[in-house]
Design a protein around this motif. Structure first.
Motif, short mmCIF file in Angstrom:
data_model
loop_
_atom_site.label_atom_id
_atom_site.label_comp_id
_atom_site.label_asym_id
_atom_site.label_seq_id
_atom_site.Cartn_x
_atom_site.Cartn_y
_atom_site.Cartn_z
N GLN A 155 15.59 65.46 58.72
CA GLN A 155 16.25 66.15 58.36
C GLN A 155 17.71 66.17 57.29
OE1 GLN A 155 17.80 63.43 61.59
NE2 GLN A 155 18.01 65.70 63.25
N HIS A 156 17.06 65.14 56.43
CA HIS A 156 18.06 64.87 54.23
C HIS A 156 17.40 65.08 53.84
CE1 HIS A 156 19.92 61.75 57.50
NE2 HIS A 156 21.59 62.41 56.84
N ASN A 157 15.63 65.38 54.15
CA ASN A 157 15.15 66.17 53.62
C ASN A 157 14.29 67.96 53.31
OD1 ASN A 157 14.98 63.84 50.71
ND2 ASN A 157 14.85 62.81 52.42
N PRO A 158 14.63 68.44 52.95
CA PRO A 158 14.32 70.33 53.27
C PRO A 158 13.19 69.90 52.95
CG PRO A 158 16.32 70.21 53.27
CD PRO A 158 16.88 68.46 52.57
N GLN A 159 12.86 69.37 51.59
CA GLN A 159 11.88 69.88 51.03
C GLN A 159 10.79 69.23 51.38
OE1 GLN A 159 11.84 69.26 46.51
NE2 GLN A 159 9.71 69.59 46.31
N GLU A 160 10.86 68.11 52.43
CA GLU A 160 9.32 66.95 52.67
C GLU A 160 9.40 68.22 54.46
OE1 GLU A 160 7.08 64.21 54.00
OE2 GLU A 160 8.39 64.48 52.20
N VAL A 161 9.92 68.77 54.48
CA VAL A 161 9.93 69.71 55.25
C VAL A 161 8.58 70.54 54.93
CG1 VAL A 161 10.16 71.27 58.02
CG2 VAL A 161 11.57 69.55 57.01
N GLU A 162 8.58 71.05 53.82
CA GLU A 162 7.86 72.01 53.40
C GLU A 162 6.39 71.31 52.97
OE1 GLU A 162 8.06 75.20 52.98
OE2 GLU A 162 10.43 76.13 53.39
N LEU A 163 6.29 70.35 52.79
CA LEU A 163 6.06 69.93 51.90
C LEU A 163 4.75 69.39 53.29
CD1 LEU A 163 6.82 67.60 49.57
CD2 LEU A 163 5.58 69.42 49.03
N LEU A 164 5.58 69.45 54.46
CA LEU A 164 4.64 68.68 55.78
C LEU A 164 3.89 69.99 56.07
CD1 LEU A 164 3.51 66.84 58.26
CD2 LEU A 164 5.90 67.38 59.17
N PHE A 165 4.62 70.60 56.16
CA PHE A 165 3.79 72.51 56.43
C PHE A 165 2.98 72.88 56.46
CE2 PHE A 165 4.14 77.31 55.07
CZ PHE A 165 3.88 77.00 56.54
N LYS A 166 2.77 72.66 54.57
CA LYS A 166 1.34 72.63 53.94
C LYS A 166 0.38 71.68 53.82
CE LYS A 166 4.01 75.19 49.44
NZ LYS A 166 3.15 75.87 50.33
#
Length: 766
Positions: A282-293
């Protein structure tokens, strides 16, 4: 002194045994992790920095793959022993790997690992083209699975990138030296640009990060009960965050796969609970992209499982082509194509199959390649791959289908034009249909069984009768066995059954709207108006607009508007949609001249007062030709518009009919005009033939020069690769010699200090 030394060695041995047992106990029943370290030019310094920060009792084993001079006796083992308290060995064939030890590849060898034992091979690639790091890391991934760890340090080239892909696929850990701290940053940058690095740090910090990750992973493994309600809720929240950010729904992916990938990310960030990771997302949107990949697991390579590809080419495709002697369009779909290697492999395999069929039929290959990951699709469209694809692509295929560019290879234009890439969610978006081949490898294994049961009927629907389905080696069609018959069950090649239909239609849930596309405006308010406008436009086009055709720069008809039968007719023989072949008598010559003129001048041209022979009569018309500049998709094409003219009324002359003398004069005049036109046509044809011969001669000369330049380029490329390899080996030898010289200098200084500080006469006997 000798007694103290013996006791010290015994204590050291006891400590090593204790450390080894601790390492094994820490790992529980799982095999201890093995760290594969790849390095090349500038790697000695990085290796020393790395090993100095590894505890003696880490419980890990380290295998070092360094590019070495095959003709030089290596001192790397001796030099590294000074940097670590762990035992350092030069690897021997069938040597068993043990924890708290370091193993170094010997010169002029390739090395692999099987069941924890090292195996040495004679290199089968010429000097300059060897990829020993990739070779070992791939075997390490297979042998240790998620207990494999890959590290890339300083070096030139891209060796190691493919090996890291294999480790990543098995959920292992990938670490890369910070390029700014490496003497040569090509290898680290190659791994980072491929999106494989889990952690990037200076060499001396990497051991600590490995130990932190493993310590956290062991904690999770020791306390990994079945998911509680709270954890299930947190897992679902992760799926929701992914859906909101990317527009993709992972709720139908296997829960164990999602959980395992989430735990990897938690280990990297040192988070203990899934709920903590939800807050981190929730606090690190970039981590969502990394998890997606991370969840997409975009690991692929050219001709993965070579035996399966060979069977596809020699048997399945050959049988498919034999049933279509008339040729035509061959349609294929590569589902989950990642960065394009699989789609291009399919194009190459099809091209090779087409060249082998006799008699040669006229086939056009059309491959659709789709994936969820836009970055992967962009990379696939570029069609550039590092030089280490030579490990998967034969030298003959590299020569025929690739162009060497920089430090890698670019796919050839002919193969590239066969493949169309697009982002697509196979679960949510409409499929491609009327396919001859459908390739979906290593996607179904990550999906829930209920989703597999929906996708297989969809694949059946997409394929033509006798169409080919190509799956990964761990996938099957058991969920829909009545829809496909195996060509080769072991290699996962299947053929669509014609007589069986799906029991029920495929019904996927509606796609979730991506936030990136939520800015689209509602169109319901203007729906009626837009429908009225489109209907009016259609009516005008059908009844009041002049007939027209859209052609490309070769005259091939792409689109027809209105009724053009008065001006065009199919030519006898094989179907030909070229406008010059279809133009009726009276139109073809003038149309051809004007067409080439409008392409040269890029201005509209109107041919006035042409008389075209129609069925049982003639028609006067004007023809307008205009090149198209906009829209971009139609640029370079030509629009040809036909305007009918009314026949002029015949003027009646009073008095009797014309005299025979007048008629004869008119006939003579017409005959002279015909003769003049024939002479002009003959002259034009001769000039065109002469120009064609000159162009042909020039083309042959240019082709010959191009072949010579290509041969020279290949020789220079080979020389460059050999020089680069030699340079790396010399760098390593130089570093070893420099280290040895430093040691000798220190010894000399110690002796000089000894002699200077004492007045006792010292005699050295040798």
């Amino acid at each position: 002194m000798s007694g103290r030394s013996l006791n010290s060695n015994q204590d050291s041995n006891r400590r090593d045994k204790v450390a080894a047992s601790q390492g094994l106990s820490q790992a529980g029943k799982l095999p201890f992790p093995i760290v594969g370290i790849g390095a090349s030019a500038g790697g000695l310094e990085a290796l020393e920095q790395f090993l100095r920060h590894v505890p003696q009792d880490s419980g890990l084993a380290f295998v070092i793959i360094q590019h070495l001079d095959p003709t030089h006796k290596a001192m790397l083992t001796e030099l590294l022993q000074r940097a670590t308290g762990m035992k350092t060995f030069q690897a021997r064939d069938r040597m068993q790997v043990k924890p708290n030890s370091v193993y170094v590849i010997p010169p002029n060898k390739d090395m692999s690992i099987l069941h924890g034992a090292l195996h040495l091979f004679e290199p089968n690639a010429p000097r300059g083209l060897r990829l020993p790091i990739d070779f070992f890391l791939r075997s390490l991934a297979e042998d240790r699975q998620d207990r494999s760890i890959g590290v890339i340090l300083s070096g030139m080239g891209s060796d190691g990138t493919l090996g890291l892909k294999a480790i990543k696929e098995k959920a292992g850990l990938v670490l890369v030296q910070e390029p700014a701290t490496a003497k040569f940053d090509s290898m680290p940058r190659s791994a980072i640009s491929a999106g494989l690095a889990d952690l990037v740090a200076p060499a001396e910090e990497l051991p600590g990060k490995i130990l932190d990750y493993l310590r956290h992973a062991r904690t999770l493994a020791d306390s990994k009960p079945p998911l509680e309600e709270k954890d299930r809720s947190a897992l679902e929240k992760v799926v929701i965050l992914l859906r909101n950010k990317t527009g993709q729904d992972f709720s139908l992916y296997k829960k164990n796969t999602i959980r395992r990938r989430i735990e990897r990310r938690m280990g990297i960030h040192q988070l203990g609970k899934i709920a903590d990771y939800v807050r981190y997302l929730q606090h690190n949107p970039q981590e969502v992209e990394l998890l997606f990949k991370e969840l997409l697991i975009g690991v692929t390579n050219f001709f993965r499982d070579p035996a399966a590809w060979e069977l596809l080419r020699t048997e399945a495709l050959a049988a498919l082509l034999e049933k279509r002697p008339e040729g035509g369009v061959l349609r294929a779909w590569s589902v989950g194509c990642s960065s394009g290697e699989e789609a291009y492999s399919l194009a190459i395999a099809c091209q090779e199959a087409l060249t082998e069929i006799e008699p040669r039929a006229d086939f056009k290959l059309q491959i659709f390649a789709t994936d969820l990951d836009q970055d992967a699709i962009d990379k696939a469209r570029r069609g550039w791959y590092p030089a280490n694809i030579a490990a998967d692509v034969s030298a003959e295929r590299l020569r025929r289908y690739f162009i060497q560019e920089g430090d890698g290879y670019r796919i050839g234009k002919k193969i590239r034009e066969m493949v169309t890439f697009a982002t697509q969610n196979v679960i949510m978006d409409p499929p491609f249909t009327k396919l001859d081949i459908l390739v979906c490898r290593n996607l179904l294994i990550y999906l829930m069984p209920e989703l597999q049961k929906k996708l297989l009927p969809l694949f059946h629907y997409s394929l033509k009768p006798e169409g080919i389905l190509f799956l990964g080696n761990a996938e099957a069609v058991s969920a829909a066995a009545e829809l496909f018959t195996p060509i080769n069950l072991k290699l996962r090649l299947f053929r669509r059954r014609e007589s069986v239909l799906p029991a029920h239609p495929v019904d996927f849930p509606a796609s979730f709207a991506s936030p990136r596309a939520q800015g689209a405006k509602e169109s319901t308010k203007v729906k009626a108006a837009s429908n009225l406008q489109s209907l009016a436009d259609e009516l005008l086009l059908q009844h009041f607009s002049p007939p027209a055709v859209l052609v490309n720069d070769q005259g091939d008809i792409l689109y027809i508007s209105g009724r053009t039968g008065k001006y065009l007719e199919p030519a006898a023989g094989k179907a030909n949609w070229n406008i010059f072949a279809m133009a009726r008598q009276g139109l073809n010559f003038d149309l051809g001249v004007a067409f080439h003129k409008v392409l040269r001048q890029n201005e509209a041209i109107t041919l006035r007062g042409l008389k075209v022979d129609t069925d049982g009569g003639s028609q006067m018309l004007d023809v307008t030709l205009k090149t198209i500049e906009e829209p971009e998709a139609l640029r370079g094409m030509v629009m040809i518009v036909f305007h009918d003219l009314a026949e002029p009324p015949s003027k009646k002359k009073p008095g009797p009919a014309g005299s025979p003398a007048t008629d004869n004069a008119r006939i003579a005049e017409l005959e002279q005009e015909v003769a003049r036109l024939r002479e002009e046509l003959h002259t034009t044809r001769e000039e065109m033939q002469s120009s064609q011969e000159e162009l042909k001669s020039t083309n042959e000369e240019l082709q010959s020069a191009n072949e010579e330049l290509q041969s020279t380029n290949e020789e220079l490329t080979t020389s460059k690769e050999e020089m680069q390899s030699l340079n790396e080996e010399l760098q390593t030898v130089n570093a070893e010699q420099q280290s040895k010289m430093d040691e000798l200098t220190r010894t000399e200084d110690d002796l000089r200090n000894l002699l200077n500080s004492t007045e006792i006469i010292t005699v050295f006997l040798d």
